[in-house]
Design a protein around this motif. Structure first.
Motif, PDB file in Angstrom:
ATOM      1  N   ASN A   1     166.927  18.118  19.216  1.00  0.00           N
ATOM      2  CA  ASN A   1     165.869  17.998  18.219  1.00  0.00           C
ATOM      3  C   ASN A   1     164.988  16.837  18.666  1.00  0.00           C
ATOM      4  N   THR A   2     163.731  17.100  19.037  1.00  0.00           N
ATOM      5  CA  THR A   2     162.862  16.041  19.542  1.00  0.00           C
ATOM      6  C   THR A   2     161.766  15.713  18.539  1.00  0.00           C
TER       7      THR A   2
ATOM      8  N   ARG B   1     160.074  25.206  16.923  1.00  0.00           N
ATOM      9  CA  ARG B   1     159.645  24.246  15.900  1.00  0.00           C
ATOM     10  C   ARG B   1     160.267  24.607  14.555  1.00  0.00           C
TER      11      ARG B   1
ATOM     12  N   ASP C   1     164.003  21.329  21.869  1.00  0.00           N
ATOM     13  CA  ASP C   1     163.752  21.592  23.283  1.00  0.00           C
ATOM     14  C   ASP C   1     165.029  22.161  23.890  1.00  0.00           C
TER      15      ASP C   1
ATOM     16  N   LEU D   1     160.888  19.578  17.006  1.00  0.00           N
ATOM     17  CA  LEU D   1     160.655  20.528  18.079  1.00  0.00           C
ATOM     18  C   LEU D   1     161.954  20.573  18.885  1.00  0.00           C
TER      19      LEU D   1
ATOM     20  N   THR E   1     159.174  16.326  24.914  1.00  0.00           N
ATOM     21  CA  THR E   1     160.275  17.130  25.445  1.00  0.00           C
ATOM     22  C   THR E   1     161.346  16.208  25.977  1.00  0.00           C
ATOM     23  N   ARG E   2     162.607  16.598  25.826  1.00  0.00           N
ATOM     24  CA  ARG E   2     163.694  15.702  26.170  1.00  0.00           C
ATOM     25  C   ARG E   2     164.282  15.953  27.554  1.00  0.00           C
TER      26      ARG E   2
ATOM     27  N   TRP F   1     170.275  21.391  24.433  1.00  0.00           N
ATOM     28  CA  TRP F   1     169.117  21.250  23.544  1.00  0.00           C
ATOM     29  C   TRP F   1     169.134  19.941  22.788  1.00  0.00           C
TER      30      TRP F   1
ATOM     31  N   ARG G   1     163.258  27.400  29.979  1.00  0.00           N
ATOM     32  CA  ARG G   1     163.038  26.456  28.885  1.00  0.00           C
ATOM     33  C   ARG G   1     162.335  27.164  27.732  1.00  0.00           C
ATOM     34  N   ARG G   2     162.701  26.753  26.521  1.00  0.00           N
ATOM     35  CA  ARG G   2     162.084  27.308  25.320  1.00  0.00           C
ATOM     36  C   ARG G   2     161.998  26.192  24.276  1.00  0.00           C
ATOM     37  N   GLN G   3     160.930  26.187  23.481  1.00  0.00           N
ATOM     38  CA  GLN G   3     160.799  25.224  22.392  1.00  0.00           C
ATOM     39  C   GLN G   3     160.712  25.958  21.058  1.00  0.00           C
TER      40      GLN G   3
END
Length: 253
Positions: free
Chosen positions: A139-140, A191, A246, A244, A167-168, A137, A187-189
């Motif tokens: 932090n984006t 915030r 990622d 966000l 997204t990274r 993961w 994948r999950r995001q």
């Protein structure tokens, strides 16, 4: 500037990194448990590229038995100082200093991009137990927040870096993990936000590798201008940073 030299640059600012870098929200670890299908409590976890132990500490709070793997001497020292109960070993994701089939979960918080997947994926599979999983993961940047997007554009101009998507881990990461290794990838995001002083905000930006390897004059000029600009926008001296997270989770199918 090579990937290796940028990765090693964090050792120059270990204390600054520990004091200013953002943490991660509880919802991230809820998502890790959901997507891996296992509780963190009691799990044997290797936190690779642990840095100063930001993610390591949170994994421990969830009840995981964590070993931190960190290549940088100063970063590893900060991690050991902050988390004296956690074993910290020197190494990286391309050659894990861990026994085979010894971990339930391997995590890469802000560190996957410093590995060579052709080496790090087989290493992870070697160290994971048959039912184990990887969690990657970042932090984006929350580009939908206007002032954050504008700042990101100023950073890319100053550092000569390419603007990155929100997204990274890109599609090639998912394909590589799923197609070449037989892993089931999800994948999950998530915030989240934090409110910090202007000083902490600027220190956080300054701890990024793009600035750590930048010419001192350009770095000083950028931060003098950024302090003036943000000081006018946030006269009370605090800013709300939006992130966000990622998350990419790969489970053996």
């Amino acid at each position: 500037m090579t990937v290796s030299s940028r990765a090693q640059s964090f050792d120059m600012a270990a204390a600054q990194y520990a004091a200013s870098r953002p943490s991660y929200p509880p919802a991230l670890f809820d998502a890790v448990e959901e997507l891996t299908g296992g509780a963190l409590a009691g799990a044997r976890v290797a936190d690779v590229g642990a840095g100063t132990g930001i993610a390591t500490a949170l994994l421990c709070k969830r009840g995981a038995e964590v070993i931190a793997v960190e290549p940088g001497e100063a970063m590893a020292r900060e991690c050991s100082r902050a988390l004296s109960h956690v074993p910290v070993v020197r190494g990286d994701g391309n050659a894990l200093p861990l026994a085979g089939a010894s971990c339930d979960l391997i995590t890469y918080a802000q560190s996957w991009q410093w590995t060579d997947p052709a080496r790090s994926v087989p290493e992870a599979l070697r160290v994971l137990r048959p039912s184990g999983a990887l969690a990657i993961w970042w932090n984006t940047t929350a580009f939908d927040v206007p002032w954050i997007r504008s700042q990101h554009e100023r950073i890319t101009r100053c550092c000569g870096t390419r603007p990155r998507p929100a997204t990274r881990p890109d599609d090639s990461d998912a394909v590589r993990l799923a197609g070449l290794t037989g892993l089931r990838v999800t994948r999950r995001q998530v915030r989240w936000t934090r409110v910090v002083s202007l000083d902490v905000h600027l220190a956080n930006i300054g701890s990024r590798s793009a600035f750590l390897v930048l010419d001192e004059t350009r770095r000083r000029t950028f931060f003098a201008g950024e302090r003036k600009l943000l000081g006018e926008s946030f006269p009370h001296g605090t800013v709300e940073e939006s992130y966000l997270v990622d998350l990419l989770v790969a489970v053996r199918s």
